[in-house]
Scaffold this active site. Structure first.
Site, PDB file in Angstrom:
ATOM      1  N   THR A  13      52.373  81.904   3.686  1.00 54.49           N
ATOM      2  CA  THR A  13      52.765  83.351   3.501  1.00 54.49           C
ATOM      3  C   THR A  13      54.399  83.694   3.978  1.00 54.49           C
ATOM      4  OG1 THR A  13      50.509  83.932   3.978  1.00 54.49           O
ATOM      5  CG2 THR A  13      52.475  85.625   4.477  1.00 54.49           C
ATOM      6  N   SER A  56      48.561  76.847   3.076  1.00 47.01           N
ATOM      7  CA  SER A  56      48.251  75.917   4.125  1.00 47.01           C
ATOM      8  C   SER A  56      46.827  74.989   3.746  1.00 47.01           C
ATOM      9  CB  SER A  56      48.338  76.325   5.553  1.00 47.01           C
ATOM     10  OG  SER A  56      47.425  77.427   5.883  1.00 47.01           O
ATOM     11  N   THR A  88      49.478  80.102   7.735  1.00 45.29           N
ATOM     12  CA  THR A  88      48.824  80.193   9.183  1.00 45.29           C
ATOM     13  C   THR A  88      47.451  79.694   8.981  1.00 45.29           C
ATOM     14  OG1 THR A  88      48.165  82.631   8.563  1.00 45.29           O
ATOM     15  CG2 THR A  88      50.099  82.227   9.989  1.00 45.29           C
ATOM     16  N   ASP A  89      46.670  79.524   7.731  1.00 42.89           N
ATOM     17  CA  ASP A  89      45.229  79.475   7.618  1.00 42.89           C
ATOM     18  C   ASP A  89      44.839  78.049   8.375  1.00 42.89           C
ATOM     19  OD1 ASP A  89      45.121  81.809   6.196  1.00 42.89           O
ATOM     20  OD2 ASP A  89      44.271  80.779   4.471  1.00 42.89           O
TER      21      ASP A  89
HETATM   22  N1  GLU Z   1      47.738  84.161   5.738  1.00 45.97           N
HETATM   23  C1  GLU Z   1      47.918  82.657   5.248  1.00 45.97           C
HETATM   24  C2  GLU Z   1      49.504  82.364   5.705  1.00 45.97           C
HETATM   25  O1  GLU Z   1      49.745  82.593   6.699  1.00 45.97           O
HETATM   26  C3  GLU Z   1      47.985  82.463   3.862  1.00 45.97           C
HETATM   27  C4  GLU Z   1      48.047  81.161   3.311  1.00 45.97           C
HETATM   28  C5  GLU Z   1      48.380  80.296   3.722  1.00 45.97           C
HETATM   29  O2  GLU Z   1      47.742  79.679   5.190  1.00 45.97           O
HETATM   30  O3  GLU Z   1      49.287  79.345   3.561  1.00 45.97           O
HETATM   31  O4  GLU Z   1      50.197  81.774   5.457  1.00 45.97           O
END
Ligand code: GLU
Length: 332
Positions: A13, A56, A88-89
């Site tokens: 993200t 991720s 973050t995932d």
């Molecule tokens: N909320 C996630 C992020 O922060 C979405 C997708 C991911 O993990 O790449 O990045």
């Protein structure tokens, strides 16, 4: 002299953009992310590398193994600290894996964002600023891999994602963050347990390990699928302090004959019991039949540790010993 920090961007993200209403995906490189932090180059010399451009959930164990090689190379060439930007995932899993296999003292700090750069209040620049501050600070040395988010500093050994959208999306169980960032100052007021040191992290291959969450009236058939699909290990997220349904007992015992099986709790807090309950499917009953205790580790972390140990050739009793040491905080 200004400290040098290397930023590896892996997508997520924090690096996402897109047309309004059509959804965002990772497109922005490390330089763009760094340029969004006003004044950073006055404090730190920042180098940038676009390492991956992925959401991720697309990141693999191989990506992370290659990242650790690249980090080691840069540290040998003299950078003072490293920042990894990442979705973050799966951030907690990458952080935990790097923590298990990275052996140098220079700080390695992971961060990301919950609000992408097209949204009001995007948190990426603040998180990246704080991560660079932590990576460039001598106090962060030898603390293991760190995760910086929403002005808090977490140890990779404890941290997990706890919210789908809130910018305060990470917490550390069982102890809380080890520090925080106040303006430009890094405060680290406690040390995580010692760094993991084991012969089983040297060759770093990862075995195929299944993670199963159990539920009320579970009939155990998914455990049979794990066996027939030839997984190399199994982590069971059991109810409460480490208990499963009577129907799960037979398949779990069958699984222990062909692969290591580790028991953790699905509650998300506290440690598995060791010596309290005796009924079919209780913790004592399962340990007596070859199931291993994952202690206070959650399912995600136990899966990564088990995968690394099996992949590195550890046998059942060696795996049992490593989990016991990890639970007890005696790692070096
Ligand atoms: N909320 C996630 C992020 O922060 C979405 C997708 C991911 O993990 O790449 O990045």
């Amino acid at each position: 002299m200004k400290p040098t920090v290397k930023v590896f961007s892996l997508g997520g993200t924090i690096a996402s953009s897109g047309d309004k209403g059509k959804g965002v995906s990772p497109t922005l490189g490390a330089d763009t992310l760094i340029n969004a932090i006003p004044g950073i180059s006055e404090k730190v010399k920042v180098k940038a590398e676009n390492f991956r451009q992925l959401p991720s959930p697309h990141i693999t164990f191989d990506d992370i193994q290659e990242l650790v090689k690249a980090i080691n190379k840069d540290i040998d060439l003299g950078v003072d600290g490293v920042v990894v930007t990442h979705g973050t995932d799966t951030l907690e899993e990458s952080a935990f894996l790097i923590d298990l296999i990275y052996k140098k003292n220079a700080p390695v700090v992971l961060t990301g964002a919950m609000r992408n750069p097209t949204l009001p209040g995007a948190d990426g620049p603040a998180n990246l600023h704080d991560a660079v501050m932590v990576a460039s600070d001598r106090k962060s040395k030898g603390k293991g891999v760190l995760l910086v988010f929403n002005s808090e500093i977490h140890a990779a050994r404890y941290v997990n994602k706890c919210h789908t959208q809130n910018v305060n999306a990470f917490r550390s169980k069982p102890l809380g963050p080890i520090g925080w960032i106040s303006e430009n100052s890094v405060r680290i007021l406690s040390s995580p347990m010692p760094t993991f040191s084991s012969k089983f992290t040297s060759n770093c291959s990862m075995a195929r390990v299944a993670l199963l969450k159990t539920a009320m009236a579970d009939d155990g058939s998914l455990v049979n699928c794990v066996i027939s699909d030839k997984y190399e290990g199994l982590v069971v997220e059991a109810t409460g302090g480490g208990h499963v349904t009577p129907k799960m007992v037979k398949p779990i015992i069958k699984a222990t004959k062909v692969m290591p099986v580790v028991l953790v709790s699905r509650t998300g807090n506290g440690e598995n019991l060791r010596e309290t309950y005796m009924f079919p499917g209780s913790e004592i009953y399962l340990y007596e039949r070859g199931v291993l205790n994952g202690g206070w580790l959650d399912g995600l972390k136990a899966r990564i540790l088990l995968s690394l140990l099996i992949g590195s050739g550890a046998n059942n009793s060696e795996i049992k010993k490593v989990f016991e040491s990890y639970i007890d905080g005696k790692l070096s």
